[in-house]
Scaffold this active site. Sequence first.
Site, PDB file in Angstrom:
ATOM      1  N   GLY A  30     -37.486  17.909  19.727  1.00 26.39           N
ATOM      2  CA  GLY A  30     -36.696  18.351  20.875  1.00 26.39           C
ATOM      3  C   GLY A  30     -37.155  17.713  22.162  1.00 26.39           C
ATOM      4  CB  CYS A  31     -38.130  19.197  25.402  1.00 22.76           C
ATOM      5  SG  CYS A  31     -38.871  18.713  26.974  1.00 22.76           S
ATOM      6  CG  PHE A  32     -39.028  12.800  24.785  1.00 20.39           C
ATOM      7  CD1 PHE A  32     -39.011  12.911  26.156  1.00 20.39           C
ATOM      8  CD2 PHE A  32     -38.203  11.844  24.211  1.00 20.39           C
ATOM      9  CE1 PHE A  32     -38.213  12.112  26.946  1.00 20.39           C
ATOM     10  CE2 PHE A  32     -37.395  11.026  24.980  1.00 20.39           C
ATOM     11  CZ  PHE A  32     -37.396  11.173  26.361  1.00 20.39           C
ATOM     12  CD1 TRP A  33     -40.291  13.813  29.326  1.00 22.03           C
ATOM     13  CD2 TRP A  33     -39.077  15.523  30.106  1.00 22.03           C
ATOM     14  NE1 TRP A  33     -39.181  13.285  29.931  1.00 22.03           N
ATOM     15  CE2 TRP A  33     -38.414  14.313  30.421  1.00 22.03           C
ATOM     16  CE3 TRP A  33     -38.489  16.717  30.485  1.00 22.03           C
ATOM     17  CZ2 TRP A  33     -37.214  14.285  31.114  1.00 22.03           C
ATOM     18  CZ3 TRP A  33     -37.299  16.677  31.180  1.00 22.03           C
ATOM     19  CH2 TRP A  33     -36.673  15.473  31.487  1.00 22.03           C
ATOM     20  CB  CYS A 146     -40.246  22.124  28.892  1.00 19.58           C
ATOM     21  SG  CYS A 146     -40.191  20.992  27.494  1.00 19.58           S
TER      22      CYS A 146
END
Length: 148
Positions: A30-33, A146
């Site tokens: 999902g959110c790669f950060w 995030c």
Amino acid sequence: MAGNTTNPALEPDTDSPIGPGLEFAQFGAGCFWGVELAFQRVGGVVKTEVGYSQGHVPDPTYKLRGDVGTQYRSGIYYYNQEQARLAQETMEAKQKELKDKTIVTEILPAKRFYRAEEYHQQYLEKGGGQGSKQSAAKGCNDPIRCYG
């Protein structure tokens, strides 16, 4: 239609780590950060890069990704059979702990990796969208925000 019909995005990732004793690992989550920051904090991880893989589009961009669907699936993408074995064993052990919930993380060979745009690299460590830097120090357990 004549011409080359191969899609480079579907080919195995052939990159190799620089340095003896190092291995690549490729994860989808999902959110790669936030995932990148979590891995930056893990001992033994010497470098992280966020990007795109396991898709059908060569040279994808952030604008193509959307916020839902299979592009946000979780996955472990292996470079060798030892990594595949360890991923499967770890998932099976975790599944026994969860009992009534089913893990849906896919475990597949790593396809070609495309590095994301520069501003995404170490995004949360740099301050994210709100200019609030987060620690990437090894062992840090501060909550990860995030979006910065």
